[in-house]
Scaffold this active site. Structure first.
Site, PDB file in Angstrom:
ATOM      1  N   ARG A 143      36.881 -58.338  46.371  1.00  0.00           N
ATOM      2  CA  ARG A 143      35.678 -57.515  46.546  1.00  0.00           C
ATOM      3  C   ARG A 143      34.724 -58.216  47.516  1.00  0.00           C
ATOM      4  NH1 ARG A 143      33.759 -53.719  42.991  1.00  0.00           N
ATOM      5  NH2 ARG A 143      31.575 -53.082  43.160  1.00  0.00           N
ATOM      6  N   CYS A 153      24.369 -48.386  48.110  1.00  0.00           N
ATOM      7  CA  CYS A 153      25.336 -48.735  49.152  1.00  0.00           C
ATOM      8  C   CYS A 153      26.082 -47.537  49.706  1.00  0.00           C
ATOM      9  CB  CYS A 153      26.349 -49.736  48.601  1.00  0.00           C
ATOM     10  SG  CYS A 153      27.428 -49.052  47.309  1.00  0.00           S
ATOM     11  N   ARG A 197      31.369 -58.268  49.771  1.00  0.00           N
ATOM     12  CA  ARG A 197      30.032 -57.692  49.837  1.00  0.00           C
ATOM     13  C   ARG A 197      29.162 -58.574  50.731  1.00  0.00           C
ATOM     14  NH1 ARG A 197      32.440 -54.118  47.980  1.00  0.00           N
ATOM     15  NH2 ARG A 197      31.895 -52.676  46.269  1.00  0.00           N
ATOM     16  N   GLU A 219      21.774 -56.963  48.131  1.00  0.00           N
ATOM     17  CA  GLU A 219      23.238 -56.928  48.154  1.00  0.00           C
ATOM     18  C   GLU A 219      23.671 -55.551  48.608  1.00  0.00           C
ATOM     19  OE1 GLU A 219      27.018 -55.571  46.127  1.00  0.00           O
ATOM     20  OE2 GLU A 219      24.958 -54.870  45.876  1.00  0.00           O
TER      21      GLU A 219
END
Length: 357
Positions: A168, A81, A170, A124
């Site tokens: 969080r 990421c 994502r 992800e």
């Protein structure tokens, strides 16, 4: 007797196995990991400690590594990421790190899936992936998956909405092969977040106080306060943050102010004699950073998850990992679609000779 369908999965950019853990929780005995790839040697050690017997391959860009991949049904790929993170330089597909272009590692996933044609591809990444380069990066990924024969679904979810007190966000990408009817697929709905830091961490904490090494020195606290005041005077929100036990944690991240943005006040430790080399003395206010075990809990890892390496590695690994609760909730939705498609030729094999139908 009808045998259960055991789905074969591969775990790419596996980290410490967070995505696998979520799918294992959802599919239980109906999933088998047949290939694992992770190039970080310390992450490999943690993965091996928690998944004994796993053969972990390194660089997935190498042809000899790809040639080891057997037939599989589900591709799990938390591709790096850093190239898309809002906290980084956001170089995307142009990002180059130590000679490896991280932003293009997604295309390694696409190449593998084009060859093996799994039923499902699961990815992800950070929230910023969706808006990187004005949305063009995500559009390329979506188009690539569609071009190799998949229907793509994507949504941003927040860990705090799935049973852990961590803010969080994502993006999660789920792609079903076109011959699978995925028309009823939906991402899981958030459920009320009743958990707070205190309820989640303290109710399952160790009986003894957190060791003194996790408490900050008064000298370091003075440095943090100066740093925060410097940025406050310039209208920035940077700097340390002490979290109220009745609140939720900020996103835990592996670098920068990751630990200092999630400080807590815990006065249980009465022995304030330093056990590590620090400047000054341990602060008298009870300010400490969370422990790696507490970070594990914020990411949904159970307390029997083995932490075998030094703290510096575990903070990085949990900061880089996924929230297991969110992965499990999505995996359960994926399984619903696969179960609905069991009558299709792909998902229900013919019985072997002499095997009961």
């Amino acid at each position: 007797m009808v045998r259960k369908r055991v789905w074969k999965s591969i775990d790419l950019f596996a980290g410490i196995g967070g995505i696998r853990r979520g799918f294992d929780n959802a599919f239980r005995d109906e999933i088998e990991t047949v290939f694992v790839s992770e190039w970080d040697v310390y992450a490999q050690k943690t993965y091996s400690a928690n998944y004994p017997g796993s053969v972990i391959y390194g660089d997935i860009t190498l042809k000899e590594t790809k040639d080891e991949i057997p037939a599989f049904d589900i591709c799990l790929a938390g591709f790096p990421c850093q190239a898309f993170s809002l906290a980084g330089k956001r170089m995307g597909f142009n990002d180059d790190y130590k000679g490896v272009c991280r932003g293009t590692l997604f295309f390694e996933v696409a190449e593998i899936c084009e060859k093996h044609k799994p039923a499902v591809v699961f990815c992800e990444n950070v929230k910023g992936f969706k808006i990187h380069d004005k949305g063009r990066t995500f559009a390329i990924v979506k188009q690539t998956l569609e071009n190799i024969g998949y229907k793509v679904y994507a949504q941003i979810l927040n860990s705090k909405d799935f049973g852990v007190p961590q803010n969080r966000e994502r993006i999660y990408i789920v792609a079903f092969r076109n011959d699978i009817d995925s028309s009823s697929f939906e991402f899981p709905q958030p459920f009320p977040a009743e958990e707070q830091i205190e309820n989640y961490l303290l109710k399952i904490r160790e009986e003894k106080p957190v060791p003194a090494k996790y408490y900050l020195s008064d000298t370091y606290m003075a440095t943090l306060r100066r740093h925060k005041e410097y940025h406050r005077a310039r209208g920035h929100g940077f700097g340390y943050e002490i979290r109220d036990w009745n609140s939720i944690a900020g996103a835990i991240v592996c670098g920068g102010m990751g630990r200092e943005r999630n400080l807590v006040i815990d006065k249980r430790q009465k022995n304030l004699v330093p056990t590590t080399h620090i400047k000054g003395e341990i602060n008298k206010e009870g300010i400490r950073k969370m422990t790696p075990r507490e970070w594990a809990r914020l990411q949904g890892f159970p307390d029997d998850f083995k932490i075998t390496l030094a703290d510096v590695h575990m903070y990085k690994q949990f900061g880089n990992s996924v929230t297991v609760n969110v992965i499990q909730a999505i995996a359960e939705k994926i399984k619903e679609i696969l179960d609905l498609n069991k009558k299709r030729k792909y998902v229900r094999r013919a019985p072997r000779k002499n095997e009961p139908k």
